[in-house]
Scaffold this motif. Sequence first.
Motif, PDB file in Angstrom:
ATOM      1  N   GLY A 118       0.818  -1.205   0.000  1.00 30.40           N
ATOM      2  CA  GLY A 118       0.000   0.000   0.000  1.00 30.40           C
ATOM      3  C   GLY A 118       0.855   1.259   0.000  1.00 30.40           C
ATOM      4  O   GLY A 118       0.570   2.213  -0.747  1.00 30.40           O
ATOM      5  N   ILE A 119       1.909   1.269   0.809  1.00 27.56           N
ATOM      6  CA  ILE A 119       2.832   2.416   0.817  1.00 27.56           C
ATOM      7  C   ILE A 119       3.522   2.540  -0.532  1.00 27.56           C
ATOM      8  O   ILE A 119       3.632   3.634  -1.108  1.00 27.56           O
ATOM      9  CB  ILE A 119       3.875   2.255   1.938  1.00 27.56           C
ATOM     10  N   GLY A 120       3.994   1.407  -1.076  1.00 30.91           N
ATOM     11  CA  GLY A 120       4.711   1.431  -2.354  1.00 30.91           C
ATOM     12  C   GLY A 120       3.842   1.884  -3.504  1.00 30.91           C
ATOM     13  O   GLY A 120       4.275   2.684  -4.353  1.00 30.91           O
ATOM     14  N   LEU A 121       2.593   1.414  -3.586  1.00 31.75           N
ATOM     15  CA  LEU A 121       1.703   1.813  -4.680  1.00 31.75           C
ATOM     16  C   LEU A 121       1.321   3.288  -4.571  1.00 31.75           C
ATOM     17  O   LEU A 121       1.143   3.967  -5.586  1.00 31.75           O
ATOM     18  CB  LEU A 121       0.458   0.932  -4.680  1.00 31.75           C
ATOM     19  N   SER A 122       1.193   3.789  -3.337  1.00 36.77           N
ATOM     20  CA  SER A 122       0.923   5.230  -3.169  1.00 36.77           C
ATOM     21  C   SER A 122       2.100   6.051  -3.674  1.00 36.77           C
ATOM     22  O   SER A 122       1.920   7.083  -4.343  1.00 36.77           O
ATOM     23  CB  SER A 122       0.646   5.542  -1.699  1.00 36.77           C
ATOM     24  N   ILE A 123       3.320   5.603  -3.360  1.00 37.28           N
ATOM     25  CA  ILE A 123       4.517   6.277  -3.871  1.00 37.28           C
ATOM     26  C   ILE A 123       4.553   6.215  -5.391  1.00 37.28           C
ATOM     27  O   ILE A 123       4.837   7.212  -6.076  1.00 37.28           O
ATOM     28  CB  ILE A 123       5.786   5.629  -3.278  1.00 37.28           C
ATOM     29  N   SER A 124       4.237   5.047  -5.945  1.00 38.96           N
ATOM     30  CA  SER A 124       4.280   4.868  -7.393  1.00 38.96           C
ATOM     31  C   SER A 124       3.260   5.755  -8.097  1.00 38.96           C
ATOM     32  O   SER A 124       3.536   6.320  -9.151  1.00 38.96           O
ATOM     33  CB  SER A 124       4.021   3.396  -7.729  1.00 38.96           C
ATOM     34  N   ALA A 125       2.065   5.872  -7.501  1.00 38.63           N
ATOM     35  CA  ALA A 125       1.032   6.706  -8.107  1.00 38.63           C
ATOM     36  C   ALA A 125       1.391   8.187  -8.062  1.00 38.63           C
ATOM     37  O   ALA A 125       0.992   8.962  -8.933  1.00 38.63           O
ATOM     38  CB  ALA A 125      -0.300   6.465  -7.404  1.00 38.63           C
TER      39      ALA A 125
ATOM     40  N   LEU B  31      -3.902   1.693   0.778  1.00 41.93           N
ATOM     41  CA  LEU B  31      -4.458   1.078  -0.432  1.00 41.93           C
ATOM     42  C   LEU B  31      -5.597   1.909  -1.033  1.00 41.93           C
ATOM     43  O   LEU B  31      -5.618   2.119  -2.255  1.00 41.93           O
ATOM     44  CB  LEU B  31      -4.924  -0.348  -0.129  1.00 41.93           C
ATOM     45  N   PRO B  32      -6.553   2.405  -0.252  1.00 39.78           N
ATOM     46  CA  PRO B  32      -7.558   3.310  -0.848  1.00 39.78           C
ATOM     47  C   PRO B  32      -6.950   4.598  -1.404  1.00 39.78           C
ATOM     48  O   PRO B  32      -7.431   5.119  -2.416  1.00 39.78           O
ATOM     49  CB  PRO B  32      -8.500   3.603   0.326  1.00 39.78           C
ATOM     50  N   ILE B  33      -5.901   5.125  -0.741  1.00 37.56           N
ATOM     51  CA  ILE B  33      -5.232   6.311  -1.280  1.00 37.56           C
ATOM     52  C   ILE B  33      -4.647   6.008  -2.653  1.00 37.56           C
ATOM     53  O   ILE B  33      -4.777   6.813  -3.599  1.00 37.56           O
ATOM     54  CB  ILE B  33      -4.141   6.798  -0.307  1.00 37.56           C
ATOM     55  N   ALA B  34      -3.989   4.851  -2.774  1.00 41.61           N
ATOM     56  CA  ALA B  34      -3.431   4.464  -4.076  1.00 41.61           C
ATOM     57  C   ALA B  34      -4.530   4.306  -5.113  1.00 41.61           C
ATOM     58  O   ALA B  34      -4.379   4.737  -6.273  1.00 41.61           O
ATOM     59  CB  ALA B  34      -2.649   3.162  -3.928  1.00 41.61           C
ATOM     60  N   THR B  35      -5.668   3.722  -4.734  1.00 42.73           N
ATOM     61  CA  THR B  35      -6.791   3.567  -5.666  1.00 42.73           C
ATOM     62  C   THR B  35      -7.312   4.920  -6.113  1.00 42.73           C
ATOM     63  O   THR B  35      -7.596   5.136  -7.304  1.00 42.73           O
ATOM     64  CB  THR B  35      -7.924   2.771  -4.987  1.00 42.73           C
ATOM     65  N   TRP B  36      -7.441   5.850  -5.181  1.00 40.57           N
ATOM     66  CA  TRP B  36      -7.919   7.193  -5.520  1.00 40.57           C
ATOM     67  C   TRP B  36      -6.947   7.895  -6.475  1.00 40.57           C
ATOM     68  O   TRP B  36      -7.361   8.578  -7.411  1.00 40.57           O
ATOM     69  CB  TRP B  36      -8.083   7.994  -4.241  1.00 40.57           C
ATOM     70  N   LEU B  37      -5.674   7.723  -6.232  1.00 43.73           N
ATOM     71  CA  LEU B  37      -4.672   8.344  -7.114  1.00 43.73           C
ATOM     72  C   LEU B  37      -4.707   7.733  -8.501  1.00 43.73           C
ATOM     73  O   LEU B  37      -4.508   8.432  -9.502  1.00 43.73           O
ATOM     74  CB  LEU B  37      -3.275   8.179  -6.499  1.00 43.73           C
ATOM     75  N   PHE B  38      -4.960   6.421  -8.596  1.00 42.95           N
ATOM     76  CA  PHE B  38      -5.090   5.798  -9.908  1.00 42.95           C
ATOM     77  C   PHE B  38      -6.231   6.460 -10.698  1.00 42.95           C
ATOM     78  O   PHE B  38      -6.096   6.741 -11.878  1.00 42.95           O
ATOM     79  CB  PHE B  38      -5.405   4.307  -9.779  1.00 42.95           C
ATOM     80  N   ARG B  39      -7.323   6.714 -10.001  1.00 42.04           N
ATOM     81  CA  ARG B  39      -8.521   7.199 -10.667  1.00 42.04           C
ATOM     82  C   ARG B  39      -8.435   8.699 -10.987  1.00 42.04           C
ATOM     83  O   ARG B  39      -8.916   9.141 -12.041  1.00 42.04           O
ATOM     84  CB  ARG B  39      -9.747   6.946  -9.783  1.00 42.04           C
ATOM     85  N   ASN B  40      -7.839   9.464 -10.103  1.00 42.08           N
ATOM     86  CA  ASN B  40      -7.900  10.921 -10.232  1.00 42.08           C
ATOM     87  C   ASN B  40      -6.612  11.550 -10.754  1.00 42.08           C
ATOM     88  O   ASN B  40      -6.665  12.461 -11.573  1.00 42.08           O
ATOM     89  CB  ASN B  40      -8.253  11.551  -8.881  1.00 42.08           C
ATOM     90  N   ARG B  41      -5.462  11.075 -10.273  1.00 43.75           N
ATOM     91  CA  ARG B  41      -4.208  11.725 -10.674  1.00 43.75           C
ATOM     92  C   ARG B  41      -3.719  11.230 -12.024  1.00 43.75           C
ATOM     93  O   ARG B  41      -3.204  12.015 -12.828  1.00 43.75           O
ATOM     94  CB  ARG B  41      -3.127  11.463  -9.625  1.00 43.75           C
ATOM     95  N   LEU B  42      -3.869   9.944 -12.250  1.00 42.29           N
ATOM     96  CA  LEU B  42      -3.246   9.361 -13.450  1.00 42.29           C
ATOM     97  C   LEU B  42      -4.238   9.139 -14.578  1.00 42.29           C
ATOM     98  O   LEU B  42      -3.836   8.817 -15.684  1.00 42.29           O
ATOM     99  CB  LEU B  42      -2.600   8.035 -13.086  1.00 42.29           C
ATOM    100  N   ALA B  43      -5.504   9.254 -14.304  1.00 40.04           N
ATOM    101  CA  ALA B  43      -6.478   9.012 -15.354  1.00 40.04           C
ATOM    102  C   ALA B  43      -6.522  10.172 -16.340  1.00 40.04           C
ATOM    103  O   ALA B  43      -6.214  11.297 -16.003  1.00 40.04           O
ATOM    104  CB  ALA B  43      -7.849   8.798 -14.748  1.00 40.04           C
TER     105      ALA B  43
END
Length: 379
Positions: free
Chosen positions: A280-287, A367-379
């Motif tokens: 979860g920490i790593g995916l948040s960093i990656s996003a 993990l929810p932070i990473a999901t939110w970043l996938f949807r909002n920051r990178l989309a």
Amino acid sequence: MRVLSHFSATLRRIAFLFRKEVLAILKDPANRVILIVPVIVQSLVFGYGATYDLNHVPYAVLNESNGEASRELIARLDGSGVFVHAASLRNESDIARVIDEGHALLVLHFASDFDSRLSSSGSAPLQLILDGRNSTTVNMAAGHLSALIAQFNAIRANATRNVVLSQVGIETRAWFNPNLESRWNIIPALIAALSMIQTLLLASLSVAREREQGTFDQLLVTPLRPMEILIGKALPSIFIGLVQASLILAVSLWWFRIPFNGSALLLYAGLALFATSCVGIGLSISALSLNMQQAMVYAFVSIMPLMLLSGLVTPITNMPWALQIVTYANPLRFAIDLVRRVYLEGAGWQDVATAFWPMAIVALVTLPIATWLFRNRLA
């Protein structure tokens, strides 16, 4: 002159290239932050967190003698500025509780005839029970205690020059690590610590790599939902983290011959939850990262404080109070505690339940932070 002119021209070209590279590095505001903030933060963490100073040793006392000499010796410990009286025990069964739960690093047991034997010829043994799970600190504490008792014996000898009195002798017993080998303290903790490094790095590079290669936008237009993308990217890192933990466990068992006393199911349940929190920490960093280089820097900047504030090498109780509070957000702290207790102590589910929920909270937040970043920051 021609050689000097050629050398001068070479220096000018190098100077121009140097200026270009410095401007390229400093042009990005994120790079400027990376160059300054991590150095300051890590120097503060090293200065306060990585300390071997012995300034807080909680101890418990089972004083069945309750005589003047035993009370005087306890008072000397309390006045040393190092030992902190954590508990007064009523019977021998309480010893296991305070050691197992980590309330005391050592226990002093004064037998019922301690004072009477100290006033007569012979010996007056003081039983010292140590928590061998933290061998480095407990060795230092035992040495400091021996010095205090030697001073106590010397003062009594000077006060009674013409009378032969026995001296206090220490009978030491170390639990969970009979020979107080530092390897028994460090190797089990590395099962969590070393697996975290690879897990965090793989998760940190996952999305950043696809973003840099231009394939993440293609992934977003597929029927996959952000949560499905998250799970698909999390599971490989979790699996690799567990495989690496298994390899370190095998080295600990069959190479270093450190006996495993607990439940393998409980150990792997804790490691799986720990790996999930690291992912979860790593995916948040990656996003958050724009490219793989930035993800690598963020990951390494994160790994250093996580290691130092975990109790892997230096005890958390030696750190300032503010840093001790910060360690509650560090999943590695609880993973190391869980692994050491299950591996060396043979702790059960109820004994290590308090180590599970902090790691679960980190996973449920990141993990929810990473999901939110996938949807909002990178989309």
